[in-house]
Scaffold this motif. Structure first.
Motif, short mmCIF file in Angstrom:
data_model
loop_
_atom_site.label_atom_id
_atom_site.label_comp_id
_atom_site.label_asym_id
_atom_site.label_seq_id
_atom_site.Cartn_x
_atom_site.Cartn_y
_atom_site.Cartn_z
N ARG A 73 0.80 -1.11 -0.54
CA ARG A 73 0.03 -0.36 0.33
C ARG A 73 0.75 0.96 -0.03
N LEU A 74 2.02 1.33 0.60
CA LEU A 74 2.70 2.12 1.03
C LEU A 74 3.53 2.33 -0.87
N GLU A 75 3.69 1.25 -1.15
CA GLU A 75 4.36 1.28 -2.47
C GLU A 75 3.82 2.20 -3.37
N GLN A 76 2.36 1.63 -3.59
CA GLN A 76 0.80 1.96 -4.06
C GLN A 76 0.71 3.28 -4.46
N LEU A 77 0.86 4.47 -2.48
CA LEU A 77 0.61 5.81 -2.76
C LEU A 77 1.41 6.49 -2.86
N ALA A 78 3.28 5.89 -2.68
CA ALA A 78 3.97 6.73 -3.07
C ALA A 78 4.89 6.99 -4.83
N GLY A 79 3.62 6.24 -5.42
CA GLY A 79 4.14 5.62 -6.57
C GLY A 79 5.56 4.40 -6.77
N CYS A 80 5.82 4.11 -5.94
CA CYS A 80 7.46 3.91 -5.95
C CYS A 80 7.74 2.36 -5.19
N ARG A 81 9.06 1.33 -6.25
CA ARG A 81 8.86 0.73 -5.14
C ARG A 81 9.72 0.28 -3.98
N ILE A 82 9.42 -0.08 -2.77
CA ILE A 82 10.30 -0.62 -1.87
C ILE A 82 11.02 -1.48 -1.99
N SER A 83 12.43 -1.62 -1.68
CA SER A 83 13.42 -2.11 -2.34
C SER A 83 13.97 -2.81 -0.91
N MET A 84 13.64 -1.84 -0.40
CA MET A 84 15.02 -2.24 0.95
C MET A 84 14.18 -2.25 2.29
N ILE A 85 14.09 -3.02 3.25
CA ILE A 85 13.02 -3.02 4.49
C ILE A 85 13.81 -2.98 5.71
N SER A 86 14.31 -2.19 7.04
CA SER A 86 14.96 -2.46 7.90
C SER A 86 14.18 -2.81 9.01
N VAL A 87 14.47 -3.72 9.60
CA VAL A 87 13.83 -4.59 10.83
C VAL A 87 14.55 -5.04 12.12
N GLY A 88 15.50 -3.16 12.19
CA GLY A 88 15.82 -4.06 13.64
C GLY A 88 16.49 -2.91 13.38
N ARG A 89 17.90 -2.63 14.54
CA ARG A 89 18.81 -1.92 14.82
C ARG A 89 21.13 -2.67 14.24
N GLU A 90 20.30 -3.70 13.90
CA GLU A 90 21.80 -3.80 13.92
C GLU A 90 21.67 -3.98 12.21
N ARG A 91 23.59 -4.24 11.94
CA ARG A 91 23.25 -3.90 10.52
C ARG A 91 22.75 -4.24 9.56
N THR A 92 22.80 -5.50 10.24
CA THR A 92 22.17 -7.17 8.82
C THR A 92 20.87 -6.71 9.30
N ALA A 93 20.22 -6.01 10.00
CA ALA A 93 18.92 -5.60 10.39
C ALA A 93 17.80 -5.45 9.47
N PHE A 94 18.38 -6.42 7.80
CA PHE A 94 16.91 -5.74 6.51
C PHE A 94 16.88 -6.37 5.96
N ILE A 95 15.99 -5.94 5.05
CA ILE A 95 15.48 -7.43 3.49
C ILE A 95 15.58 -6.88 2.55
N MET A 96 16.20 -7.41 1.40
CA MET A 96 16.71 -6.45 0.33
C MET A 96 15.27 -7.11 -0.86
N ARG A 97 14.67 -6.67 -1.71
CA ARG A 97 13.98 -7.61 -1.80
C ARG A 97 14.10 -7.79 -3.48
N ASP A 98 14.13 -8.25 -4.64
CA ASP A 98 14.26 -8.96 -5.20
C ASP A 98 13.68 -8.84 -6.22
N GLU A 99 13.97 -8.40 -7.81
CA GLU A 99 12.84 -7.88 -8.82
C GLU A 99 11.62 -8.93 -8.81
N ASN A 100 11.73 -9.82 -8.03
CA ASN A 100 10.57 -11.17 -8.53
C ASN A 100 9.39 -11.18 -7.13
N ALA A 101 9.59 -10.26 -5.74
CA ALA A 101 9.37 -10.46 -4.79
C ALA A 101 8.23 -8.46 -4.52
#
Length: 101
Positions: A73-101
Motif C-alpha cells: 500500500r505504501l508503494e502504491q501511494l508513493a508510486g515507487c517500489r520499496i526494495s530495502m526494508i529495515s527490521v531492527g537496529r543491527e546493520r544486518t537487520a534488513f530485507i533486500m527484495r529481488d525483482e520478483n518479490a
C-alpha cells in the motif's frame, strides 16, 4: 527504503495519512503556507497490524502477509517500489527484495 518496520510489530492497526482536509477541501499535498497547514486535518487509512516480531526476518517471504500488504500500500501511494526494508537496529537487520518479490 522503508525503515523501522519492526517498530510497528505490536500495533493492532496502522494509520497511513493519505490526504488532508483543508477548509472542507481534500488535498493530497501538504500546503506550503504555515497558516494553511495549521488548519489541515489528516485523513487516515487504517490497515491491520501483524502482531508478530519481524526483527529476525531477512527475506521478503518471511514477513507476515499483513506487513507485506502494508508495504504494498505504501508503494502504491508513493508510486515507487520499496526494495530495502529495515527490521531492527543491527546493520544486518534488513530485507533486500529481488525483482520478483
Amino acid at each position: 527504503a522503508l525503515t523501522k518496520l519492526d517498530v510497528l510489530d505490536e500495533m493492532e492497526t496502522i494509520s497511513i495519512c493519505t490526504a488532508y482536509d483543508l477548509d472542507g477541501s481534500r488535498t493530497a499535498s501538504i500546503p506550503a503556507s504555515a497558516a494553511a497547514l495549521a488548519r489541515c486535518r489528516p485523513v487516515y487509512e487504517e490497515m491491520p497490524g501483524w502482531g508478530t516480531d519481524t526483527s529476525g526476518v531477512r527475506e521478503w517471504s518471511g514477513l507476515p502477509q499483513a506487513a507485506r500488504d502494508y508495504i504494498a500500500r505504501l508503494e502504491q501511494l508513493a508510486g515507487c517500489r520499496i526494495s530495502m526494508i529495515s527490521v531492527g537496529r543491527e546493520r544486518t537487520a534488513f530485507i533486500m527484495r529481488d525483482e520478483n518479490a
